[in-house]
Write a protein that holds these residues in place. Structure first.
Motif, mmCIF file in Angstrom:
data_model
loop_
_atom_site.group_PDB
_atom_site.id
_atom_site.type_symbol
_atom_site.label_atom_id
_atom_site.label_comp_id
_atom_site.label_asym_id
_atom_site.label_seq_id
_atom_site.Cartn_x
_atom_site.Cartn_y
_atom_site.Cartn_z
ATOM 1 N N UNK A 1 0.819 -1.237 0.000
ATOM 2 C CA UNK A 1 0.000 0.000 0.000
ATOM 3 C C UNK A 1 0.851 1.285 0.000
ATOM 4 N N UNK A 2 2.118 1.181 0.442
ATOM 5 C CA UNK A 2 2.944 2.394 0.507
ATOM 6 C C UNK A 2 3.830 2.579 -0.723
ATOM 7 N N UNK A 3 3.920 1.521 -1.527
ATOM 8 C CA UNK A 3 4.874 1.567 -2.638
ATOM 9 C C UNK A 3 4.423 2.545 -3.723
ATOM 10 N N UNK A 4 5.321 3.377 -4.171
ATOM 11 C CA UNK A 4 5.070 4.368 -5.226
ATOM 12 C C UNK A 4 3.888 5.271 -4.899
ATOM 13 N N UNK A 5 3.862 5.784 -3.676
ATOM 14 C CA UNK A 5 2.754 6.640 -3.239
ATOM 15 C C UNK A 5 3.239 8.022 -2.832
ATOM 16 N N UNK A 6 2.398 9.011 -3.117
ATOM 17 C CA UNK A 6 2.561 10.347 -2.536
ATOM 18 C C UNK A 6 1.497 10.422 -1.440
ATOM 19 N N UNK A 7 1.943 10.637 -0.214
ATOM 20 C CA UNK A 7 1.015 10.581 0.923
ATOM 21 C C UNK A 7 0.942 11.960 1.582
ATOM 22 N N UNK A 8 -0.284 12.454 1.752
ATOM 23 C CA UNK A 8 -0.434 13.748 2.412
ATOM 24 C C UNK A 8 -0.638 13.521 3.910
ATOM 25 N N UNK A 9 0.225 14.107 4.730
ATOM 26 C CA UNK A 9 0.074 13.940 6.173
ATOM 27 C C UNK A 9 1.315 14.394 6.905
ATOM 28 N N UNK A 10 1.228 14.330 8.227
ATOM 29 C CA UNK A 10 2.365 14.673 9.074
ATOM 30 C C UNK A 10 3.272 13.437 9.122
ATOM 31 N N UNK A 11 4.506 13.579 8.732
ATOM 32 C CA UNK A 11 5.404 12.416 8.644
ATOM 33 C C UNK A 11 5.526 11.686 9.984
ATOM 34 N N UNK A 12 5.459 12.430 11.065
ATOM 35 C CA UNK A 12 5.580 11.768 12.376
ATOM 36 C C UNK A 12 4.472 10.721 12.542
ATOM 37 N N UNK A 13 3.277 11.061 12.061
ATOM 38 C CA UNK A 13 2.143 10.146 12.179
ATOM 39 C C UNK A 13 2.216 9.059 11.106
ATOM 40 N N UNK A 39 8.393 6.816 -2.200
ATOM 41 C CA UNK A 39 7.326 7.255 -1.298
ATOM 42 C C UNK A 39 7.647 8.697 -0.939
ATOM 43 N N UNK A 40 6.668 9.578 -1.119
ATOM 44 C CA UNK A 40 6.865 10.984 -0.749
ATOM 45 C C UNK A 40 5.763 11.398 0.210
ATOM 46 N N UNK A 41 6.169 12.012 1.327
ATOM 47 C CA UNK A 41 5.161 12.472 2.302
ATOM 48 C C UNK A 41 5.314 13.981 2.451
ATOM 49 N N UNK A 42 4.204 14.698 2.418
ATOM 50 C CA UNK A 42 4.241 16.121 2.750
ATOM 51 C C UNK A 42 2.930 16.493 3.421
ATOM 52 N N UNK A 43 3.023 17.475 4.300
ATOM 53 C CA UNK A 43 1.861 17.875 5.099
ATOM 54 C C UNK A 43 0.894 18.728 4.280
ATOM 55 N N UNK A 44 1.348 19.236 3.156
ATOM 56 C CA UNK A 44 0.491 20.115 2.353
ATOM 57 C C UNK A 44 -0.162 19.357 1.198
ATOM 58 N N UNK A 45 -1.497 19.416 1.169
ATOM 59 C CA UNK A 45 -2.233 18.739 0.091
ATOM 60 C C UNK A 45 -1.862 19.353 -1.257
ATOM 61 N N UNK A 46 -1.715 20.674 -1.252
ATOM 62 C CA UNK A 46 -1.402 21.374 -2.501
ATOM 63 C C UNK A 46 -0.068 20.859 -3.089
ATOM 64 N N UNK A 47 0.951 20.753 -2.237
ATOM 65 C CA UNK A 47 2.246 20.264 -2.730
ATOM 66 C C UNK A 47 2.131 18.806 -3.189
ATOM 67 N N UNK A 48 1.360 18.015 -2.427
ATOM 68 C CA UNK A 48 1.215 16.601 -2.807
ATOM 69 C C UNK A 48 0.544 16.484 -4.176
#
Ligand code: SAM
Length: 385
Positions: free
Chosen positions: A139-151, A364-373
């Motif tokens: 489920x995490x492979x090749x995903x851009x995930x919007x959220x707080x990385x700590x979580x 896998x890329x995580x960022x807290x901003x939906x716009x950037x994601x």
């Protein structure tokens, strides 16, 4: 290039337009054991063992000056000087550059024993890292995930990521889309280190974390040292540091009060750092067929000062603090294999993930901003052809 006795420097020439008599003259000035020339097809091959390079340059210059009208026939001499100047590894002895065997005298006796006694990277010994690597859940492979990385990172199993490459938020008032970037430094480092704690946990044994960091010189915060101290305390091995020279000489900050006075001169920087850490071992396992760096690039990039212009398309992508694709390109080619899993926990508009995809790595890329994601996803989708 070199044989056992000489380093060889090849320079192409147009034989019909070149006057090679200068080579004979030079041969009378330098002992054959140190330097001689060979002309083969359209090449001048300089065999070089040791040389007072400064004298050599002066000899060539005075020769070119004396040939004033016919200098074009001797142009090849400049190419020879340039080619010799580009050799970066040599020893120095009595004013001469020593190109052959210059290391042999410096060979340390009983090197291994001495290293053991000193305890190489002592700070990272006695770690508790498991050597058992795990697969990343699909489920995490090749995903851009919007959220707080700590979580988000808490959902990842231990030891499942090959390479983490990131540049954390700077905390000096840049206008990011989502979060406020002006926390008190204590809060900033608390948060950053919670995320980095997760990064250490999910990194594979033998995996690497590479952090691009612009030290906060303006606030006198040596961020690169504090981050390095954090990882060293976590028992990661400090593999090294790359100096990213951006050549942006028009730095904005000038403390006028300190002009031409030792009272408090303001230092300016045109570079950033990449701090590189390894978990458990410096050696990263991988299949030979998954290596995709050329010999030329390897030779250039292990020289750890990289001159790369800053990203010019920040307005177009709508992000104030991107790093350039070339930086990611070099990092991934030099430190990872194809098919490796690459994570950026502060992915912004997805420079790391876009380049990872282009280079046949999993991402896998995580960022807290939906716009950037959203932008990061578009960059990935634009590669689907
Ligand atoms: C220096 S930028 C990274 C830019 C990226 N290298 C690029 O080229 O687009 C740092 C990013 O961290 C994100 N960020 C800040 N706090 C975060 C958090 N807690 N979790 C995930 N992302 C966060 C910001 O939104 C910002 O995009």
């Amino acid at each position: 290039m070199e044989d056992m006795l000489f380093k060889l420097v090849e320079v192409p020439i147009e034989t019909q337009n070149s006057d090679l008599s200068a080579l004979e003259w030079l041969s009378t000035k330098y002992p054959k054991e140190d330097l001689f020339f060979e002309v083969k097809d359209n090449l001048i091959i300089t065999h070089i063992r040791q040389l007072n390079f400064q004298n050599f340059q002066q000899d060539i210059q005075s020769l070119l000056n004396s040939k004033n009208g016919n200098a074009h026939q001797f142009k090849y001499l400049e190419s020879i000087v340039e080619a010799i100047a580009s050799i970066r590894s040599y020893g120095l002895k009595a004013g001469k550059r020593i190109y052959i065997n210059y290391n042999s005298e410096r060979k340390v006796k009983n090197r291994e024993h001495k290293e053991q006694k000193r305890e190489t990277y002592f700070y990272a010994q006695n770690h508790n890292f498991s050597t058992q690597n795990q697969s990343l859940p699909q489920e995490f492979e090749n995903q851009i995930i919007c959220g707080d990385s700590e979580v988000v990172l808490k959902k990842f199993p231990d030891n499942c990521i090959d390479i983490i490459f990131t540049s954390p938020p700077y905390n000096f008032g840049l206008e990011y889309a989502q979060n406020e970037d002006d926390h008190h430094w204590h809060l900033y480092f608390d948060k950053l280190f919670k995320i980095f704690d997760e990064c250490v946990r999910i990194l594979k044994f033998g995996g690497r974390i590479i952090v691009n960091v612009q030290p906060l010189f303006s606030d006198y915060i040596p961020t690169h040292h504090l981050i390095s101290k954090f990882f060293i305390d976590k028992k990661l091995i400090w593999k090294g540091e790359i100096l990213w020279e951006k050549n942006n000489y028009n730095c904005k900050y000038t403390a006028w009060g300190s002009w031409k006075s030792p009272s408090n001169p303001y230092l300016k920087y045109t570079w950033e750092f990449l701090e590189i850490f390894a978990k458990g071992t410096l050696k990263k396992e991988g299949k030979a067929e998954n290596i995709d760096i050329s010999g030329e690039d390897f030779k250039k990039w292990v020289y750890a000062k990289w001159s790369i212009a800053p990203e010019r398309k920040m307005k177009e992508y709508g992000h104030p603090a991107m790093f350039p694709e070339e930086l990611v390109y070099r990092v991934l080619k030099l430190f990872s294999y194809q098919n490796d899993i690459i994570l950026d926990p502060f992915n912004g508009v997805g420079t790391t993930t876009a380049v990872a995809k282009m280079l046949n790595r999993k991402f896998i890329g995580i960022d807290i901003s939906q716009e950037y994601c959203n932008t990061a996803k578009k960059r990935i989708e634009s590669q689907l052809f």
